[in-house]
Design a protein around this motif. Structure first.
Motif, PDB file in Angstrom:
ATOM      1  N   THR A   1      -1.773   1.569   5.982  1.00 51.34           N
ATOM      2  CA  THR A   1      -1.211   2.907   5.794  1.00 51.34           C
ATOM      3  C   THR A   1      -2.048   3.893   6.602  1.00 51.34           C
ATOM      4  O   THR A   1      -3.280   3.834   6.587  1.00 51.34           O
ATOM      5  CB  THR A   1      -1.156   3.287   4.294  1.00 51.34           C
ATOM      6  OG1 THR A   1      -0.503   4.545   4.139  1.00 51.34           O
ATOM      7  CG2 THR A   1      -2.542   3.364   3.667  1.00 51.34           C
ATOM      8  N   GLN A   2      -1.367   4.776   7.308  1.00 51.92           N
ATOM      9  CA  GLN A   2      -2.048   5.712   8.203  1.00 51.92           C
ATOM     10  C   GLN A   2      -2.610   6.902   7.419  1.00 51.92           C
ATOM     11  O   GLN A   2      -1.899   7.516   6.613  1.00 51.92           O
ATOM     12  CB  GLN A   2      -1.088   6.232   9.274  1.00 51.92           C
ATOM     13  CG  GLN A   2      -1.678   7.257  10.220  1.00 51.92           C
ATOM     14  CD  GLN A   2      -2.710   6.668  11.163  1.00 51.92           C
ATOM     15  OE1 GLN A   2      -2.499   5.612  11.753  1.00 51.92           O
ATOM     16  NE2 GLN A   2      -3.852   7.350  11.299  1.00 51.92           N
ATOM     17  N   VAL A   3      -3.862   7.200   7.686  1.00 51.23           N
ATOM     18  CA  VAL A   3      -4.505   8.404   7.168  1.00 51.23           C
ATOM     19  C   VAL A   3      -4.941   9.233   8.364  1.00 51.23           C
ATOM     20  O   VAL A   3      -5.692   8.746   9.217  1.00 51.23           O
ATOM     21  CB  VAL A   3      -5.718   8.067   6.278  1.00 51.23           C
ATOM     22  CG1 VAL A   3      -6.498   9.327   5.927  1.00 51.23           C
ATOM     23  CG2 VAL A   3      -5.264   7.353   5.011  1.00 51.23           C
TER      24      VAL A   3
ATOM     25  N   TRP B   1     -10.795  -1.982   0.513  1.00 45.50           N
ATOM     26  CA  TRP B   1     -10.137  -1.185   1.542  1.00 45.50           C
ATOM     27  C   TRP B   1     -10.950  -1.263   2.827  1.00 45.50           C
ATOM     28  O   TRP B   1     -12.169  -1.099   2.815  1.00 45.50           O
ATOM     29  CB  TRP B   1     -10.023   0.277   1.108  1.00 45.50           C
ATOM     30  CG  TRP B   1      -9.059   0.478  -0.011  1.00 45.50           C
ATOM     31  CD1 TRP B   1      -9.337   0.526  -1.346  1.00 45.50           C
ATOM     32  CD2 TRP B   1      -7.634   0.648   0.104  1.00 45.50           C
ATOM     33  NE1 TRP B   1      -8.181   0.716  -2.068  1.00 45.50           N
ATOM     34  CE2 TRP B   1      -7.126   0.801  -1.199  1.00 45.50           C
ATOM     35  CE3 TRP B   1      -6.745   0.689   1.177  1.00 45.50           C
ATOM     36  CZ2 TRP B   1      -5.769   0.983  -1.450  1.00 45.50           C
ATOM     37  CZ3 TRP B   1      -5.406   0.877   0.939  1.00 45.50           C
ATOM     38  CH2 TRP B   1      -4.922   1.025  -0.364  1.00 45.50           C
TER      39      TRP B   1
ATOM     40  N   THR C   1     -10.023   9.465   9.988  1.00 46.41           N
ATOM     41  CA  THR C   1      -8.699   9.117  10.501  1.00 46.41           C
ATOM     42  C   THR C   1      -8.661   7.665  10.960  1.00 46.41           C
ATOM     43  O   THR C   1      -9.494   7.227  11.749  1.00 46.41           O
ATOM     44  CB  THR C   1      -8.319  10.035  11.670  1.00 46.41           C
ATOM     45  OG1 THR C   1      -8.199  11.381  11.186  1.00 46.41           O
ATOM     46  CG2 THR C   1      -7.013   9.604  12.309  1.00 46.41           C
TER      47      THR C   1
ATOM     48  N   GLU D   1       0.839  -1.201   0.000  1.00 39.04           N
ATOM     49  CA  GLU D   1       0.000   0.000   0.000  1.00 39.04           C
ATOM     50  C   GLU D   1       0.873   1.249   0.000  1.00 39.04           C
ATOM     51  O   GLU D   1       1.986   1.246   0.512  1.00 39.04           O
ATOM     52  CB  GLU D   1      -0.897   0.020   1.232  1.00 39.04           C
ATOM     53  CG  GLU D   1      -1.836  -1.161   1.322  1.00 39.04           C
ATOM     54  CD  GLU D   1      -2.057  -1.611   2.738  1.00 39.04           C
ATOM     55  OE1 GLU D   1      -3.045  -2.310   3.009  1.00 39.04           O
ATOM     56  OE2 GLU D   1      -1.216  -1.277   3.591  1.00 39.04           O
TER      57      GLU D   1
ATOM     58  N   LEU E   1      -5.087   6.507  -2.159  1.00 44.74           N
ATOM     59  CA  LEU E   1      -4.374   5.311  -1.721  1.00 44.74           C
ATOM     60  C   LEU E   1      -4.230   4.350  -2.900  1.00 44.74           C
ATOM     61  O   LEU E   1      -5.128   4.253  -3.749  1.00 44.74           O
ATOM     62  CB  LEU E   1      -5.125   4.615  -0.585  1.00 44.74           C
ATOM     63  CG  LEU E   1      -5.469   5.457   0.641  1.00 44.74           C
ATOM     64  CD1 LEU E   1      -6.150   4.574   1.695  1.00 44.74           C
ATOM     65  CD2 LEU E   1      -4.250   6.130   1.208  1.00 44.74           C
TER      66      LEU E   1
ATOM     67  N   ARG F   1     -10.656  -0.055   7.167  1.00 44.19           N
ATOM     68  CA  ARG F   1      -9.962   0.883   8.040  1.00 44.19           C
ATOM     69  C   ARG F   1     -10.232   0.529   9.488  1.00 44.19           C
ATOM     70  O   ARG F   1     -11.261  -0.065   9.820  1.00 44.19           O
ATOM     71  CB  ARG F   1     -10.384   2.327   7.763  1.00 44.19           C
ATOM     72  CG  ARG F   1     -11.824   2.648   8.079  1.00 44.19           C
ATOM     73  CD  ARG F   1     -12.162   4.064   7.615  1.00 44.19           C
ATOM     74  NE  ARG F   1     -13.567   4.412   7.880  1.00 44.19           N
ATOM     75  CZ  ARG F   1     -14.145   5.520   7.451  1.00 44.19           C
ATOM     76  NH1 ARG F   1     -13.449   6.403   6.728  1.00 44.19           N
ATOM     77  NH2 ARG F   1     -15.410   5.756   7.731  1.00 44.19           N
TER      78      ARG F   1
ATOM     79  N   TYR G   1      -5.615   2.417   7.163  1.00 43.71           N
ATOM     80  CA  TYR G   1      -6.344   1.842   6.041  1.00 43.71           C
ATOM     81  C   TYR G   1      -5.587   0.610   5.534  1.00 43.71           C
ATOM     82  O   TYR G   1      -4.383   0.675   5.282  1.00 43.71           O
ATOM     83  CB  TYR G   1      -6.500   2.870   4.927  1.00 43.71           C
ATOM     84  CG  TYR G   1      -7.570   3.888   5.235  1.00 43.71           C
ATOM     85  CD1 TYR G   1      -7.404   4.828   6.245  1.00 43.71           C
ATOM     86  CD2 TYR G   1      -8.777   3.898   4.523  1.00 43.71           C
ATOM     87  CE1 TYR G   1      -8.404   5.747   6.552  1.00 43.71           C
ATOM     88  CE2 TYR G   1      -9.779   4.821   4.810  1.00 43.71           C
ATOM     89  CZ  TYR G   1      -9.584   5.732   5.827  1.00 43.71           C
ATOM     90  OH  TYR G   1     -10.577   6.651   6.125  1.00 43.71           O
TER      91      TYR G   1
ATOM     92  N   GLY H   1      -0.919   7.081   2.025  1.00 42.53           N
ATOM     93  CA  GLY H   1      -1.465   7.665   3.241  1.00 42.53           C
ATOM     94  C   GLY H   1      -0.715   8.927   3.626  1.00 42.53           C
ATOM     95  O   GLY H   1       0.279   9.299   3.007  1.00 42.53           O
TER      96      GLY H   1
END
Length: 116
Positions: A110-112, A36, A90, A6, A20, A38, A93, A9
């Motif tokens: 991956t951080q969002v 996807w 937030t 991935e 993404l 989260r 993901y 983010g």
């Protein structure tokens, strides 16, 4: 061996956009579903959007009209375009691949982060 990688983010202000990407490699059935999910702190992992190898899509209610999932079958890659982001988006993901209706693979996440 199937791997999902991935990217995309990051940190964005409320109202902003992120895209993404998730690239799958290895032996993958032509009949598959990519999606996807989260997971926010203290909450369960939830489905955000998914797309079949035929292009059928499904979205979680809170992201409809803001997020768009798409895929490039030649590249075994799925994308998530996220617009009008909100602080409640937030989360970490995760990309998920369901191959041949049996085998499930996950990306590393991956951080969002959406700031208000």
């Amino acid at each position: 061996q199937v791997q999902l990688v991935e990217s995309g983010g990051g940190l964005v202000q409320a109202g902003g956009s992120l895209r993404l990407s998730c690239a799958a490699s290895g032996t993958i059935s032509s009949i598959n579903n990519m999606g996807w999910y989260r997971q926010a702190p203290g909450k369960q992992r939830e489905l955000v959007a998914q797309i079949s190898s035929g292009g059928s899509t499904h979205y979680e209610a809170s992201v409809k009209g803001r997020f768009t999932i798409s895929r490039d079958n030649a590249k075994n890659t799925v994308y998530l375009q996220m617009n009008s982001l909100k602080p409640e988006d937030t989360a970490v993901y995760y990309c998920r691949l369901l191959s041949a209706g049996i085998y499930i693979y996950w990306g590393q996440g991956t951080q969002v982060t959406v700031s208000s």
